[in-house]
Structures are given as C-alpha cells and as structure tokens.
Design an enzyme around this catalytic site. Structure first.
Site, short mmCIF file in Angstrom:
data_model
loop_
_atom_site.label_atom_id
_atom_site.label_comp_id
_atom_site.label_asym_id
_atom_site.label_seq_id
_atom_site.Cartn_x
_atom_site.Cartn_y
_atom_site.Cartn_z
N ARG A 52 50.23 37.33 49.51
CA ARG A 52 51.61 37.72 49.23
C ARG A 52 51.89 37.92 47.75
NH1 ARG A 52 51.23 35.50 53.82
NH2 ARG A 52 49.74 34.24 52.70
N THR A 53 51.55 36.95 46.94
CA THR A 53 51.99 37.01 45.54
C THR A 53 51.35 38.19 44.82
OG1 THR A 53 52.08 34.61 45.65
CG2 THR A 53 52.34 35.60 43.47
N LYS A 82 31.16 33.88 33.15
CA LYS A 82 30.14 33.75 32.07
C LYS A 82 30.54 32.67 31.08
CE LYS A 82 29.96 38.73 32.15
NZ LYS A 82 30.41 39.88 31.34
N ARG A 103 47.51 33.73 38.27
CA ARG A 103 47.37 32.57 39.17
C ARG A 103 46.12 31.82 38.77
NH1 ARG A 103 48.09 32.29 45.60
NH2 ARG A 103 50.24 32.32 44.86
N HIS A 131 55.20 27.23 41.07
CA HIS A 131 55.11 28.62 41.58
C HIS A 131 56.54 29.18 41.46
CE1 HIS A 131 53.85 32.09 43.66
NE2 HIS A 131 53.30 31.55 44.75
N1 CP Z 1 53.25 32.03 49.14
C1 CP Z 1 52.16 32.39 48.46
O1 CP Z 1 52.01 32.10 47.26
O2 CP Z 1 51.26 33.11 49.21
P1 CP Z 1 49.88 33.67 48.67
O3 CP Z 1 48.99 32.48 48.34
O4 CP Z 1 49.34 34.52 49.78
O5 CP Z 1 50.15 34.46 47.42
#
Ligand code: CP
Length: 305
Positions: A52-53, A82, A103, A131
């Site tokens: 999703r993100t 590396k 991320r 998040h």
């Molecule tokens: N909700 C969420 O962060 O989903 P993903 O890990 O698929 O990005």
C-alpha cells in the site's frame, strides 16, 4: 513543514488543510489526474516490504504528473547490500529527486535521513517507531466515515507494542478532544509506556481491556492490527502466545454499533475473518483507498508551497 517524520508534527489546523486538499485529490483522480507536479521526481527507498504505502505514493506522484524512481527491497538491491550507510545513500539520492519516501527497518531511520537531507524526507514507516502518513489517512478515514473525530471512542486491538501505525494514530488522536481509547492486546504486546505518558499529558482517557466483545459493543472505531511475526525474530514462542487471541468475526459484528467502523492498516492475516468484509462497517479497503488521496495531498503540500 519540510520533512514528514512523526505524527506529532501535525496540529488540527494543518490536519484540516490536508483533509481539504485530500478531498480535492479525490475529485482530481476521478476526473483523470493533473500535471501540478510535472518535472518533479519522487524517489521511493524501501528497505522493508510494502504494498500500500509504496504503490499509493507512486500512484499519487503519477496522478499529479510527476516522475518516480524507486528501489524496492533496498536492503538487497541498493548499495546498502555493499555496506553503504543510510546517510550516504540519502546524500546521493537527494541530488536525483525532489522528495524521498523512506521505509526502513530501524526506528529513528527517517530522522537520521532528514538530518543529512536538503530534499524532503517522508517517513513511510521506521521499524516499530512511527508511520505518520498511515495515521493521517486513518484520521481522514475516521472523519470521512463518522463525520467527527472529537468525542469518539476507539478500540486498538492486537500488536500494540510493535505496531507503528497505532503509535502514530495515538499521537494524532491526542490532538482532539474527549477521545477514549481502549487497548485490547495479548499481555506480551501491550502498548508502550511512552504513548501512555503522551496520552496522559494530553488528557486522553485510555483503558487496558481483555474482553474484545465487550469493548467492541461500545466503541465507534475498532482498529485491528496484525501480530507482526517479523518483529519477534527468534522469539517464536512469544509470537505464538500473541497470535490468534483477538479475532474480528461475525460474532463481533453482531454486538457492534450500527454507526461504527472496523479499520485495519493492512495487510491482514486471520485477525479479521473474510466473512466481515461484506459488512458496510468494514472500512479497511476504503481506508487503503484514502491513502492515495492523502499521499497526493502531502506531495502537493511539500512540493508546491
Ligand atoms: N499499511 C501499510 O503500511 O501497508 P504496506 O506495508 O503494504 O505498505
């Protein structure tokens, strides 16, 4: 606001502005997109898996006419493999992109990236830290579904010790009035003290409960989360203790209020049974769709003001 690192950066005024831009984005998407970000480049740098993100950020950029460069599985396929430090990778990527969506598996990584970057960094999840963009779309979903945020009661269920989404969401709920939060968790994954201390400072009432059915009967939002196997490492026994204890099923739906919703940041495993999906109160796929509009709004705010 240059970087988006943590939910506490937002206040009711900029949340309200963000939500109104997100509404415009919904209309833009339905009318075929826009070119307001043409010639802008977004880099997505993901050291942990995501559906999703990453894809909603990338879709958001495309729908606003911008370009995307990406390294998924950055732990394996970027020069991190590396031995390059995160800081050095950021110092290089900032020269290629107008915004970096990061991320990472370590809590605090987005802050470290922001310390060395002149290009905006967006935290797309840092370990069990935060998040923030998920929390923004969560609050937006609550507002859209229930019409109000002040005065609501929320059950947060599942892995609250490792869940970065519930941490960020708690920080945002702390900005509103008359909120009640019920934590329903297996003993081993209780909400951490820093969040409880924050809620106390912001006069948010919270309660730790064991009886999911009793709690679901009285709340406006049931926010279910996955027990995150990947955060337990070798502690398989601990995972087994936490997993499977609290499940949303038809039996839970039967006691929930008519005007209430079930949310989940997704992905889900078995913690929401598929029999729940067709109930109008199951808001989790609408919630994921709202991620597109919120992330479009964030990109617009960061790159055009
Ligand atoms: N909700 C969420 O962060 O989903 P993903 O890990 O698929 O990005």
């Amino acid at each position: 606001m240059k970087h988006i690192i943590k939910a506490q950066q937002f206040n009711k005024r900029n949340l309200s502005k963000l939500f109104s831009i997100a509404k415009e984005m919904d209309i833009i998407v339905k009318s075929g997109g826009s070119n307001i970000l043409s010639h802008k480049v977004m880099a997505t740098l993901f050291y942990e898996p995501s559906t999703r993100t990453r894809l909603s950020f990338e879709s958001a950029m495309h729908k606003l006419g911008g370009e995307v460069i990406t390294t998924e599985s950055a732990r394996e396929f970027s020069s991190s493999a590396k031995g390059e430090t995160l800081e050095d990778s950021i110092r290089v990527i900032e020269g290629y992109a107008d915004v970096i969506v990061l991320r990472h598996y370590e809590s605090g990584a987005a802050k470290r990236a922001a310390m060395v970057s002149k290009t905006p960094i967006i935290n797309a999840g840092d370990g069990s830290g935060q998040h923030p963009t998920q929390a923004l779309l969560d609050i937006y979903t609550i507002k859209k579904e229930l019409g109000e945020i002040n005065g609501i009661s929320v059950a947060m269920v599942g892995d609250l010790a490792n869940g970065r989404t519930v941490r960020s969401l708690s920080y945002l709920l702390g900005k509103y009035e008359d909120i009640k939060i019920y934590f329903v968790t297996p003993e081993i994954v209780r909400m951490k003290q820093d969040i409880k201390a924050y809620l106390k400072r912001h006069n948010i009432q919270f309660f730790e409960e064991n009886d999911l059915k009793k709690v679901c009967a009285k709340v406006d939002v049931v926010y279910q989360t996955r027990i995150q196997r990947e955060r337990f490492g070798e502690r398989v026994e601990d995972y087994e203790k936490a997993h499977g204890k609290y499940i949303i099923s038809k039996e839970i739906l039967d006691v929930m209020k008519k005007k209430s919703i079930i949310m989940h940041p997704l992905p889900r495993l078995d913690e929401i049974k598929s029999e729940v999906d067709s109930d109008p109160r199951a808001a989790y796929f609408r919630q994921a769709q709202n991620g597109l509009y919120i992330r479009m709004a964030l990109l617009k705010m960061l790159l055009t003001s």
